[in-house]
Design a protein around this motif. Sequence first.
Motif, PDB file in Angstrom:
ATOM      1  N   UNK A 124       0.833  -1.207   0.000  1.00  0.00           N
ATOM      2  CA  UNK A 124       0.000   0.000   0.000  1.00  0.00           C
ATOM      3  C   UNK A 124       0.866   1.254   0.000  1.00  0.00           C
ATOM      4  N   UNK A 125       1.938   1.254   0.783  1.00  0.00           N
ATOM      5  CA  UNK A 125       2.839   2.407   0.820  1.00  0.00           C
ATOM      6  C   UNK A 125       3.500   2.617  -0.537  1.00  0.00           C
ATOM      7  N   UNK A 126       3.888   1.533  -1.184  1.00  0.00           N
ATOM      8  CA  UNK A 126       4.501   1.634  -2.513  1.00  0.00           C
ATOM      9  C   UNK A 126       3.494   2.187  -3.518  1.00  0.00           C
ATOM     10  N   UNK A 127       2.260   1.710  -3.434  1.00  0.00           N
ATOM     11  CA  UNK A 127       1.213   2.189  -4.340  1.00  0.00           C
ATOM     12  C   UNK A 127       0.929   3.671  -4.114  1.00  0.00           C
ATOM     13  N   UNK A 128       0.816   4.055  -2.850  1.00  0.00           N
ATOM     14  CA  UNK A 128       0.570   5.467  -2.529  1.00  0.00           C
ATOM     15  C   UNK A 128       1.706   6.363  -3.008  1.00  0.00           C
ATOM     16  N   UNK A 129       2.925   5.848  -2.988  1.00  0.00           N
ATOM     17  CA  UNK A 129       4.074   6.656  -3.416  1.00  0.00           C
ATOM     18  C   UNK A 129       3.993   7.012  -4.895  1.00  0.00           C
ATOM     19  N   UNK A 130       3.196   6.278  -5.645  1.00  0.00           N
ATOM     20  CA  UNK A 130       3.013   6.554  -7.073  1.00  0.00           C
ATOM     21  C   UNK A 130       1.639   7.146  -7.364  1.00  0.00           C
ATOM     22  N   UNK A 131       0.953   7.600  -6.317  1.00  0.00           N
ATOM     23  CA  UNK A 131      -0.310   8.306  -6.507  1.00  0.00           C
ATOM     24  C   UNK A 131      -1.553   7.441  -6.518  1.00  0.00           C
ATOM     25  N   UNK A 132      -1.451   6.203  -6.047  1.00  0.00           N
ATOM     26  CA  UNK A 132      -2.635   5.342  -5.984  1.00  0.00           C
ATOM     27  C   UNK A 132      -3.664   5.947  -5.042  1.00  0.00           C
ATOM     28  N   UNK A 133      -4.920   5.766  -5.386  1.00  0.00           N
ATOM     29  CA  UNK A 133      -6.022   6.267  -4.565  1.00  0.00           C
ATOM     30  C   UNK A 133      -6.957   5.122  -4.209  1.00  0.00           C
ATOM     31  N   UNK A 134      -7.849   5.394  -3.266  1.00  0.00           N
ATOM     32  CA  UNK A 134      -8.903   4.449  -2.872  1.00  0.00           C
ATOM     33  C   UNK A 134      -8.355   3.065  -2.530  1.00  0.00           C
ATOM     34  N   UNK A 135      -7.282   3.014  -1.758  1.00  0.00           N
ATOM     35  CA  UNK A 135      -6.728   1.724  -1.369  1.00  0.00           C
ATOM     36  C   UNK A 135      -7.673   1.035  -0.393  1.00  0.00           C
ATOM     37  N   UNK A 136      -7.877  -0.238  -0.638  1.00  0.00           N
ATOM     38  CA  UNK A 136      -8.787  -1.030   0.181  1.00  0.00           C
ATOM     39  C   UNK A 136      -8.285  -2.463   0.159  1.00  0.00           C
ATOM     40  N   UNK A 137      -8.286  -3.128   1.305  1.00  0.00           N
ATOM     41  CA  UNK A 137      -7.857  -4.524   1.327  1.00  0.00           C
ATOM     42  C   UNK A 137      -8.855  -5.380   2.099  1.00  0.00           C
ATOM     43  N   UNK A 138      -9.033  -6.585   1.592  1.00  0.00           N
ATOM     44  CA  UNK A 138      -9.977  -7.543   2.146  1.00  0.00           C
ATOM     45  C   UNK A 138      -9.250  -8.809   2.564  1.00  0.00           C
ATOM     46  N   UNK A 139      -9.620  -9.349   3.709  1.00  0.00           N
ATOM     47  CA  UNK A 139      -9.147 -10.651   4.149  1.00  0.00           C
ATOM     48  C   UNK A 139     -10.053 -11.691   3.479  1.00  0.00           C
ATOM     49  N   UNK A 140      -9.533 -12.339   2.447  1.00  0.00           N
ATOM     50  CA  UNK A 140     -10.323 -13.309   1.681  1.00  0.00           C
ATOM     51  C   UNK A 140      -9.901 -14.746   2.004  1.00  0.00           C
TER      52      UNK A 140
END
Length: 125
Positions: A15-31
């Motif tokens: 998530x931190x890596x994604x945010x560093x490139x401008x990712x938005x709406x991060x969401x994670x699910x325990x599947x």
Amino acid sequence: MTAAARTRELVQIAAAAAESKGAEDLLSFDVSEPLPLVDVFLLATGSSERNVAAIADAVEEAMLEQGVKRLRREGRQESRWVLLDFGDLVVHVFHEQERVFYGLERLWKDCPIVPIESTAPAATE
């Protein structure tokens, strides 16, 4: 069954890596309950094909730094929906239009949310 502690740690790193490139709406699910081979799905949104590709590349690089190799990658050529399979963690990086169209949040809404610690700087007054 719930996601392993190491997988939850990797979610934060991805998530931190994604945010560093401008990712938005991060969401994670325990599947882990409905899918015995995967613990967590991480969803992220990019604003353009170039942004989606950059996010996916940053996540891959961060995982490699942790010694986690990608098992499979789908969609990098078009960069509209890139799927990165790291075994216990699967990262979906969507272009905003694909995220709305496929609506994985609706599909996995019954699964527990894995909290993501934002790395974005706090707003100052």
